[in-house]
Design a protein around this motif. Structure first.
Motif, PDB file in Angstrom:
ATOM      1  N   ALA A 106      96.021  17.096  25.977  1.00  0.00           N
ATOM      2  CA  ALA A 106      94.508  17.576  25.183  1.00  0.00           C
ATOM      3  C   ALA A 106      93.723  17.366  26.771  1.00  0.00           C
ATOM      4  CB  ALA A 106      94.222  16.737  24.048  1.00  0.00           C
ATOM      5  N   LEU A 107      93.938  16.303  28.115  1.00  0.00           N
ATOM      6  CA  LEU A 107      93.109  16.792  28.795  1.00  0.00           C
ATOM      7  C   LEU A 107      93.109  17.736  30.210  1.00  0.00           C
ATOM      8  CD1 LEU A 107      90.376  14.922  29.955  1.00  0.00           C
ATOM      9  CD2 LEU A 107      91.847  13.282  30.868  1.00  0.00           C
ATOM     10  N   ILE A 113      97.764  20.419  35.546  1.00  0.00           N
ATOM     11  CA  ILE A 113      99.025  19.465  36.151  1.00  0.00           C
ATOM     12  C   ILE A 113      99.260  19.653  36.890  1.00  0.00           C
ATOM     13  CG2 ILE A 113     100.906  18.551  34.588  1.00  0.00           C
ATOM     14  CD1 ILE A 113     100.507  20.018  32.242  1.00  0.00           C
ATOM     15  N   THR A 114      99.052  18.070  37.950  1.00  0.00           N
ATOM     16  CA  THR A 114      99.826  18.032  39.277  1.00  0.00           C
ATOM     17  C   THR A 114     101.472  17.272  39.185  1.00  0.00           C
ATOM     18  OG1 THR A 114      98.375  16.141  39.337  1.00  0.00           O
ATOM     19  CG2 THR A 114      97.732  18.467  40.218  1.00  0.00           C
ATOM     20  N   PHE A 126     105.386   9.438  33.259  1.00  0.00           N
ATOM     21  CA  PHE A 126     104.147   8.995  34.215  1.00  0.00           C
ATOM     22  C   PHE A 126     104.012  10.216  34.344  1.00  0.00           C
ATOM     23  CE2 PHE A 126     102.207   9.395  38.124  1.00  0.00           C
ATOM     24  CZ  PHE A 126     101.462   8.616  38.335  1.00  0.00           C
ATOM     25  N   GLY A 127     102.819  11.387  34.488  1.00  0.00           N
ATOM     26  CA  GLY A 127     102.065  12.673  35.166  1.00  0.00           C
ATOM     27  C   GLY A 127     100.728  12.517  35.350  1.00  0.00           C
ATOM     28  N   THR A 128     100.770  13.464  36.470  1.00  0.00           N
ATOM     29  CA  THR A 128      98.749  13.493  36.623  1.00  0.00           C
ATOM     30  C   THR A 128      98.278  14.567  36.365  1.00  0.00           C
ATOM     31  OG1 THR A 128      99.642  14.347  39.297  1.00  0.00           O
ATOM     32  CG2 THR A 128      99.371  11.561  38.981  1.00  0.00           C
ATOM     33  N   LEU A 129      97.515  14.818  36.229  1.00  0.00           N
ATOM     34  CA  LEU A 129      96.574  15.959  36.464  1.00  0.00           C
ATOM     35  C   LEU A 129      94.769  16.053  36.782  1.00  0.00           C
ATOM     36  CD1 LEU A 129      94.276  15.961  33.755  1.00  0.00           C
ATOM     37  CD2 LEU A 129      96.338  15.439  32.510  1.00  0.00           C
ATOM     38  N   THR A 130      94.578  17.365  37.576  1.00  0.00           N
ATOM     39  CA  THR A 130      92.763  17.634  36.727  1.00  0.00           C
ATOM     40  C   THR A 130      92.221  18.254  36.311  1.00  0.00           C
ATOM     41  OG1 THR A 130      93.398  17.695  39.517  1.00  0.00           O
ATOM     42  CG2 THR A 130      91.326  18.450  39.275  1.00  0.00           C
ATOM     43  N   ASP A 131      91.824  18.014  36.028  1.00  0.00           N
ATOM     44  CA  ASP A 131      91.210  17.709  33.990  1.00  0.00           C
ATOM     45  C   ASP A 131      89.832  19.517  34.442  1.00  0.00           C
ATOM     46  OD1 ASP A 131      88.285  17.105  35.069  1.00  0.00           O
ATOM     47  OD2 ASP A 131      88.765  15.550  33.773  1.00  0.00           O
ATOM     48  N   ARG A 136      90.408  14.101  38.462  1.00  0.00           N
ATOM     49  CA  ARG A 136      91.794  13.258  38.897  1.00  0.00           C
ATOM     50  C   ARG A 136      92.344  12.260  38.506  1.00  0.00           C
ATOM     51  NH1 ARG A 136      92.939  14.052  45.207  1.00  0.00           N
ATOM     52  NH2 ARG A 136      92.429  11.522  44.707  1.00  0.00           N
ATOM     53  N   TRP A 137      93.436  12.884  37.331  1.00  0.00           N
ATOM     54  CA  TRP A 137      93.144  11.473  36.237  1.00  0.00           C
ATOM     55  C   TRP A 137      95.453  11.342  36.099  1.00  0.00           C
ATOM     56  CZ3 TRP A 137      90.491   9.106  32.711  1.00  0.00           C
ATOM     57  CH2 TRP A 137      89.122  10.199  32.134  1.00  0.00           C
TER      58      TRP A 137
END
Length: 145
Positions: A106-107, A113-114, A126-131, A136-137
């Motif tokens: 959703a975000l 998605i990085t 674990f995962g990371t993203l920039t909305d 950055r989350w």
């Protein structure tokens, strides 16, 4: 005096309202007191310079509760730009993989998605993203053994 807590303050260039709505929908965020303070809400003589017409509807301050944590949000004045370069990421810690995945997806809507959600050597998903608003989350969900 002891530090009570640490709270990230996220700044936007006129998109704070949209970001707040996105965080409410994607993460279940709740606005403290249900109210957002705008630059135009500052009374004359309130210790701030007069508000330009272009800024009156911009978000001056909002406090969002997300899970057991919180973030503060503000737009910068229209004659400035919020920084898009940072070495800071907001971490969301979960204990349920399905909720982690749903909130991650959703975000990520409209963002990038990085690093996709994946199992890690430290026993977490674990995962990371920039909305969509450049924040950055990091998502971390400790896997049950």
């Amino acid at each position: 005096m002891a530090i009570k807590q640490i709270t990230p303050y996220l700044f936007f260039s006129g998109t704070a309202d949209k970001a707040i709505k996105h965080y409410e929908k994607a993460l279940g965020a709740k606005i403290e007191g249900g109210a957002v303070m705008r630059f135009g809400d500052v009374p004359p003589g309130g210790g701030m310079p007069p508000c330009p017409a272009a800024d009156k509807d911009r978000v001056m301050h909002a406090l969002l509760h997300i899970g057991g944590g919180q973030v503060m949000i503000s737009d910068v004045p229209s004659d400035k730009k919020a920084s898009t370069v940072s070495n800071v990421e907001v971490v969301l810690d979960f204990d349920d993989v399905a909720e982690t995945t749903a909130k991650f997806d959703a975000l990520a809507a409209g963002g990038e998605i990085t690093s996709p959600l994946q199992d890690t050597f430290w026993g977490a998903k674990f995962g990371t993203l920039t909305d969509a608003y450049g924040i950055r989350w990091m998502f971390n969900c400790t896997l049950k053994k």
